[in-house]
Design a protein around this motif. Structure first.
Motif, PDB file in Angstrom:
ATOM      1  N   VAL A   5     -21.544 -96.509  13.505  1.00  0.00           N
ATOM      2  CA  VAL A   5     -22.802 -96.038  13.758  1.00  0.00           C
ATOM      3  C   VAL A   5     -23.524 -97.517  14.238  1.00  0.00           C
ATOM      4  CG1 VAL A   5     -25.211 -95.020  12.890  1.00  0.00           C
ATOM      5  CG2 VAL A   5     -23.075 -94.086  12.449  1.00  0.00           C
ATOM      6  N   GLY A   6     -24.019 -97.623  15.380  1.00  0.00           N
ATOM      7  CA  GLY A   6     -24.780 -98.788  15.824  1.00  0.00           C
ATOM      8  C   GLY A   6     -26.107 -98.325  15.919  1.00  0.00           C
ATOM      9  N   GLY A   7     -27.102 -99.339  16.484  1.00  0.00           N
ATOM     10  CA  GLY A   7     -28.310 -99.338  16.627  1.00  0.00           C
ATOM     11  C   GLY A   7     -28.882 -98.240  17.814  1.00  0.00           C
ATOM     12  N   THR A   8     -27.626 -98.545  18.733  1.00  0.00           N
ATOM     13  CA  THR A   8     -27.974 -97.222  19.936  1.00  0.00           C
ATOM     14  C   THR A   8     -27.133 -96.043  20.134  1.00  0.00           C
ATOM     15  OG1 THR A   8     -28.400 -99.152  21.275  1.00  0.00           O
ATOM     16  CG2 THR A   8     -27.764 -97.348  22.433  1.00  0.00           C
ATOM     17  N   ASN A   9     -25.628 -96.255  19.501  1.00  0.00           N
ATOM     18  CA  ASN A   9     -24.863 -94.867  19.513  1.00  0.00           C
ATOM     19  C   ASN A   9     -24.292 -94.916  18.363  1.00  0.00           C
ATOM     20  OD1 ASN A   9     -25.194 -94.173  22.554  1.00  0.00           O
ATOM     21  ND2 ASN A   9     -24.037 -95.891  22.937  1.00  0.00           N
ATOM     22  N   ALA A  10     -23.762 -93.541  17.923  1.00  0.00           N
ATOM     23  CA  ALA A  10     -23.024 -93.298  16.689  1.00  0.00           C
ATOM     24  C   ALA A  10     -21.672 -92.679  17.289  1.00  0.00           C
ATOM     25  CB  ALA A  10     -23.755 -92.255  15.882  1.00  0.00           C
ATOM     26  N   ARG A  11     -20.622 -93.289  17.055  1.00  0.00           N
ATOM     27  CA  ARG A  11     -19.310 -92.912  17.533  1.00  0.00           C
ATOM     28  C   ARG A  11     -18.451 -92.112  16.240  1.00  0.00           C
ATOM     29  NH1 ARG A  11     -20.917 -97.668  18.700  1.00  0.00           N
ATOM     30  NH2 ARG A  11     -21.069 -98.328  20.781  1.00  0.00           N
ATOM     31  N   PHE A  12     -17.933 -90.915  16.700  1.00  0.00           N
ATOM     32  CA  PHE A  12     -17.431 -90.056  15.519  1.00  0.00           C
ATOM     33  C   PHE A  12     -15.901 -89.648  15.880  1.00  0.00           C
ATOM     34  CE2 PHE A  12     -21.840 -89.139  14.885  1.00  0.00           C
ATOM     35  CZ  PHE A  12     -22.157 -89.081  13.523  1.00  0.00           C
ATOM     36  N   ALA A  13     -15.042 -89.635  15.196  1.00  0.00           N
ATOM     37  CA  ALA A  13     -13.772 -89.108  15.309  1.00  0.00           C
ATOM     38  C   ALA A  13     -13.166 -88.273  14.187  1.00  0.00           C
ATOM     39  CB  ALA A  13     -12.923 -90.384  15.759  1.00  0.00           C
ATOM     40  N   LEU A  14     -12.365 -87.465  14.375  1.00  0.00           N
ATOM     41  CA  LEU A  14     -11.603 -86.743  13.328  1.00  0.00           C
ATOM     42  C   LEU A  14     -10.236 -87.508  13.114  1.00  0.00           C
ATOM     43  CD1 LEU A  14     -11.860 -82.887  13.695  1.00  0.00           C
ATOM     44  CD2 LEU A  14     -13.035 -84.541  12.256  1.00  0.00           C
ATOM     45  N   ALA A  52     -24.279-100.459  11.195  1.00  0.00           N
ATOM     46  CA  ALA A  52     -24.775-101.833  11.589  1.00  0.00           C
ATOM     47  C   ALA A  52     -25.879-102.047  10.982  1.00  0.00           C
ATOM     48  CB  ALA A  52     -25.108-101.560  13.197  1.00  0.00           C
ATOM     49  N   ASN A  53     -25.518-102.460   9.459  1.00  0.00           N
ATOM     50  CA  ASN A  53     -26.692-102.766   8.632  1.00  0.00           C
ATOM     51  C   ASN A  53     -25.892-103.147   7.549  1.00  0.00           C
ATOM     52  OD1 ASN A  53     -29.685-101.541   8.657  1.00  0.00           O
ATOM     53  ND2 ASN A  53     -29.080-101.148   6.636  1.00  0.00           N
ATOM     54  N   PRO A  54     -26.739-103.839   6.448  1.00  0.00           N
ATOM     55  CA  PRO A  54     -26.223-104.088   5.283  1.00  0.00           C
ATOM     56  C   PRO A  54     -26.022-102.840   4.313  1.00  0.00           C
ATOM     57  CG  PRO A  54     -28.209-105.577   5.735  1.00  0.00           C
ATOM     58  CD  PRO A  54     -28.268-104.276   7.005  1.00  0.00           C
ATOM     59  N   VAL A  55     -25.096-102.897   3.477  1.00  0.00           N
ATOM     60  CA  VAL A  55     -24.854-101.642   2.710  1.00  0.00           C
ATOM     61  C   VAL A  55     -24.966-102.421   1.187  1.00  0.00           C
ATOM     62  CG1 VAL A  55     -23.334 -99.852   2.047  1.00  0.00           C
ATOM     63  CG2 VAL A  55     -23.588-100.455   4.525  1.00  0.00           C
ATOM     64  N   ASP A  56     -25.951-101.833   0.430  1.00  0.00           N
ATOM     65  CA  ASP A  56     -26.164-102.382  -0.915  1.00  0.00           C
ATOM     66  C   ASP A  56     -26.625-101.186  -1.783  1.00  0.00           C
ATOM     67  OD1 ASP A  56     -26.158-103.885  -3.285  1.00  0.00           O
ATOM     68  OD2 ASP A  56     -28.008-105.206  -2.616  1.00  0.00           O
ATOM     69  N   GLY A  57     -25.701-100.390  -2.248  1.00  0.00           N
ATOM     70  CA  GLY A  57     -26.268 -99.248  -3.025  1.00  0.00           C
ATOM     71  C   GLY A  57     -26.243 -98.086  -2.329  1.00  0.00           C
ATOM     72  N   ASP A  58     -27.108 -97.323  -2.753  1.00  0.00           N
ATOM     73  CA  ASP A  58     -26.908 -95.754  -2.177  1.00  0.00           C
ATOM     74  C   ASP A  58     -28.093 -95.728  -1.117  1.00  0.00           C
ATOM     75  OD1 ASP A  58     -26.684 -92.578  -2.280  1.00  0.00           O
ATOM     76  OD2 ASP A  58     -28.885 -92.931  -2.537  1.00  0.00           O
ATOM     77  N   MET A 115     -31.686 -98.805   8.579  1.00  0.00           N
ATOM     78  CA  MET A 115     -31.177 -99.481   9.477  1.00  0.00           C
ATOM     79  C   MET A 115     -32.032-100.620  10.110  1.00  0.00           C
ATOM     80  SD  MET A 115     -28.811 -96.546  11.490  1.00  0.00           S
ATOM     81  CE  MET A 115     -28.181 -98.090  12.756  1.00  0.00           C
ATOM     82  N   THR A 116     -31.458-101.833  10.425  1.00  0.00           N
ATOM     83  CA  THR A 116     -32.325-102.664  10.912  1.00  0.00           C
ATOM     84  C   THR A 116     -32.819-102.559  12.310  1.00  0.00           C
ATOM     85  OG1 THR A 116     -31.254-104.506   9.482  1.00  0.00           O
ATOM     86  CG2 THR A 116     -32.001-105.350  11.042  1.00  0.00           C
ATOM     87  N   ASN A 117     -31.799-102.192  13.201  1.00  0.00           N
ATOM     88  CA  ASN A 117     -32.087-101.790  14.497  1.00  0.00           C
ATOM     89  C   ASN A 117     -32.346-100.560  15.141  1.00  0.00           C
ATOM     90  OD1 ASN A 117     -31.959-104.753  15.179  1.00  0.00           O
ATOM     91  ND2 ASN A 117     -29.930-104.653  14.880  1.00  0.00           N
ATOM     92  N   HIS A 118     -32.670 -99.435  14.133  1.00  0.00           N
ATOM     93  CA  HIS A 118     -32.795 -98.412  14.395  1.00  0.00           C
ATOM     94  C   HIS A 118     -33.781 -97.616  13.288  1.00  0.00           C
ATOM     95  CE1 HIS A 118     -32.235 -94.542  16.480  1.00  0.00           C
ATOM     96  NE2 HIS A 118     -32.014 -93.789  15.520  1.00  0.00           N
ATOM     97  N   HIS A 119     -34.268 -96.410  13.384  1.00  0.00           N
ATOM     98  CA  HIS A 119     -35.340 -95.932  12.452  1.00  0.00           C
ATOM     99  C   HIS A 119     -34.747 -95.236  11.271  1.00  0.00           C
ATOM    100  CE1 HIS A 119     -35.222 -92.554  15.372  1.00  0.00           C
ATOM    101  NE2 HIS A 119     -35.172 -91.901  14.146  1.00  0.00           N
ATOM    102  N   GLY A 179     -23.950-106.876  20.380  1.00  0.00           N
ATOM    103  CA  GLY A 179     -24.243-105.544  20.889  1.00  0.00           C
ATOM    104  C   GLY A 179     -25.885-105.245  20.646  1.00  0.00           C
ATOM    105  N   THR A 180     -26.457-104.400  19.857  1.00  0.00           N
ATOM    106  CA  THR A 180     -27.534-104.255  19.479  1.00  0.00           C
ATOM    107  C   THR A 180     -28.210-105.341  18.704  1.00  0.00           C
ATOM    108  OG1 THR A 180     -27.322-101.720  19.736  1.00  0.00           O
ATOM    109  CG2 THR A 180     -29.314-102.468  18.653  1.00  0.00           C
ATOM    110  N   GLY A 181     -27.224-105.805  17.704  1.00  0.00           N
ATOM    111  CA  GLY A 181     -27.562-106.960  17.031  1.00  0.00           C
ATOM    112  C   GLY A 181     -26.400-107.788  17.078  1.00  0.00           C
ATOM    113  N   LEU A 182     -26.262-108.897  16.125  1.00  0.00           N
ATOM    114  CA  LEU A 182     -25.130-109.778  16.236  1.00  0.00           C
ATOM    115  C   LEU A 182     -24.477-109.685  14.834  1.00  0.00           C
ATOM    116  CD1 LEU A 182     -23.317-112.081  17.195  1.00  0.00           C
ATOM    117  CD2 LEU A 182     -24.871-113.848  16.140  1.00  0.00           C
ATOM    118  N   GLY A 183     -23.193-108.895  14.837  1.00  0.00           N
ATOM    119  CA  GLY A 183     -22.546-108.989  13.572  1.00  0.00           C
ATOM    120  C   GLY A 183     -21.564-109.842  13.210  1.00  0.00           C
TER     121      GLY A 183
END
Length: 337
Positions: free
Chosen positions: A25-34, A82-88, A92-96, A154-158
Motif C-alpha cells: 500500500v502506497g500513498g497512491t495505489n494499493a497492490r494486492f495478490a493471493l 508506506a508509513n511508520p508502523v509502531d503499534g496498532d 498514513m503520511t501521504n494519504h488520508h 514514489g509518493t514519498g522517499l522510502g
C-alpha cells in the motif's frame, strides 16, 4: 505472477491450506495478490487508494473479486504500507487512511493480519531478487556478508537496509527519507532556498518524490525567471524523457543528481558494501535516462571516500511487485513461529 525465490521457497512447493493475502500500500495505489503456494502470486490487482474511503473498504473490494472468491477463504494476510508502523494504530503520511490493525483484521474476517513498513518489506525481498529483477548502474561488486542499502522515490522517499546476522538478515525500520536535505551544488542551493519559502523543514523526501519533481520544476522555473506550467510529476517526466521541454529535462537531471548524493550518504552510513538498491515508482520509469544521468557520479562524490564508494554497486529494482516477496517472507516467519 510467480516470483523468484530461493530453492527452499520454490513455487513448486506444496500449496498452502488456504490462500494468503498480500498487499503493498502506497500513498497512491494499493497492490494486492493471493499467495497460493510459496512464491506463487496470483490475482494481482492494483486499486487506487482514492477510490476507497478506508483501507478496510479496499481490502473488502479485493476479496470480493471473482478470482479471489474462487480461491476459497483467506485466513492470513500481510501488508506493506508506506508509513511508520509502531503499534496498532496506522495513520498514513501521504494519504488520508488511518486505521486500527486489529479492527481491520476483525472487520474483514482474518485470523492474522500483519502490517509492516513498505521499505522494511522491500528490504526483506532484496536477497531473493534474481538477476532479471534488477539492473546495475555503474561499477562495483557486492562484498559478501556486508549490509545492503535501499531507497526509492514514489509518493514519498522510502529508506531501509539489511544487516547480516547469524540467522540471516535484519531489516531496518527506517524513516531516512525525512533527513534534512543537503545541497551539493550552487544550483541545488538555489532550489533549496526556493523550497524554504514553502516548508520550514526541507527533507530529502521534499525533492525525491512525485511532489518533489513538481517542486524542483517550480524552483528551476523561478531561478530562470520562467512562468511554470501547472504540470504534474508524470507529465514533467514524460516531457523531459521525450525531449519536449528543456526545463523538464533539467528537472530529471537535478532529481537524479540529488538521489545520487542521498544514496551515497546511505552507503557510507550503513557501510553498505553489499550494494545499494533503488526502488520506488519513479526511477524504473526513467530507464536509460537514469543510467546516463549524474546519479552514479554523485553517488561516488564523497571526497576522501570516492575510492570506497566506487567499489559499492548500485542497482535499480525492475521487478514489478518486489514487496510481495518481502511480506511473504514476513508472514511465513509468523506462521512458522
Amino acid at each position: 505472477m510467480t516470483a523468484s525465490l530461493p530453492a527452499q521457497l520454490a513455487p513448486s512447493s506444496s500449496p498452502f491450506d488456504s490462500a494468503r493475502l498480500l498487499a503493498d500500500v502506497g500513498g497512491t495505489n494499493a497492490r494486492f495478490a493471493l499467495e497460493l503456494a510459496p512464491g506463487r502470486f496470483e490475482a494481482v490487482q492494483v486499486l487506487a487508494c482514492g477510490d476507497h474511503a478506508t483501507f478496510a473498504d479496499a481490502v473488502r473490494a479485493y476479496l470480493a473479486t471473482p478470482a479471489v472468491q474462487a480461491a476459497g477463504p483467506v485466513r492470513h494476510a500481510a501488508v506493506a504500507i508506506a508509513n511508520p508502523v509502531d503499534g496498532d494504530r496506522i495513520r498514513m503520511t501521504n494519504h488520508h487512511w488511518q486505521f486500527s490493525i486489529e479492527a481491520v483484521r476483525r472487520e474483514v474476517g482474518l485470523d492474522i493480519l500483519l502490517v509492516v513498513n513498505d521499505f522494511y518489506a522491500l528490504a526483506r525481498s532484496l536477497p531473493h531478487l534474481s538477476a532479471s529483477d534488477k539492473v546495475q548502474i555503474g561499477g562495483g561488486a557486492p562484498r559478501a556478508g556486508s549490509p545492503l542499502g535501499l531507497l526509492g522515490a514514489g509518493t514519498g522517499l522510502g529508506v531501509s537496509g539489511l544487516i547480516p546476522s547469524a540467522g540471516g538478515w535484519i531489516a531496518l525500520n527506517s524513516e531516512g527519507g525525512h533527513v534534512t536535505f543537503s545541497p551539493a551544488s550552487e544550483l541545488e542551493v538555489a532550489v533549496l532556498q526556493y523550497a524554504w519559502r514553502e516548508f520550514e523543514h526541507v527533507s530529502a523526501e521534499r525533492f525525491l518524490s512525485g511532489a518533489g519533481v513538481e517542486l524542483i520544476y517550480r524552483a528551476l522555473a523561478h531561478v530562470q525567471g520562467l512562468a511554470p506550467a501547472p504540470l504534474a510529476a508524470p507529465e514533467i517526466s514524460r516531457r523531459g524523457l521525450a525531449g519536449e521541454c528543456a526545463l523538464s529535462a533539467q528537472v530529471l537531471d537535478v532529481f537524479c543528481g540529488m538521489l545520487g548524493t542521498v544514496a551515497g550518504n546511505l552507503a557510507v552510513t550503513l557501510g553498505a558494501q553489499g550494494g545499494v538498491y533503488i526502488g520506488g515508482g519513479i526511477v524504473p520509469r526513467l530507464g536509460g535516462r537514469f543510467a546516463a544521468s549524474s546519479f552514479r557520479q554523485r553517488f561516488e562524490q564523497k571526497g576522501r571516500f570516492v575510492a570506497y564508494l566506487a567499489q559499492v554497486p548500485t542497482y535499480v529494482i525492475t521487478a514489478e511487485y518486489p514487496a510481495f516477496l518481502g511480506v511473504s517472507a514476513v508472514l511465513a516467519e509468523k506462521l512458522s513461529a
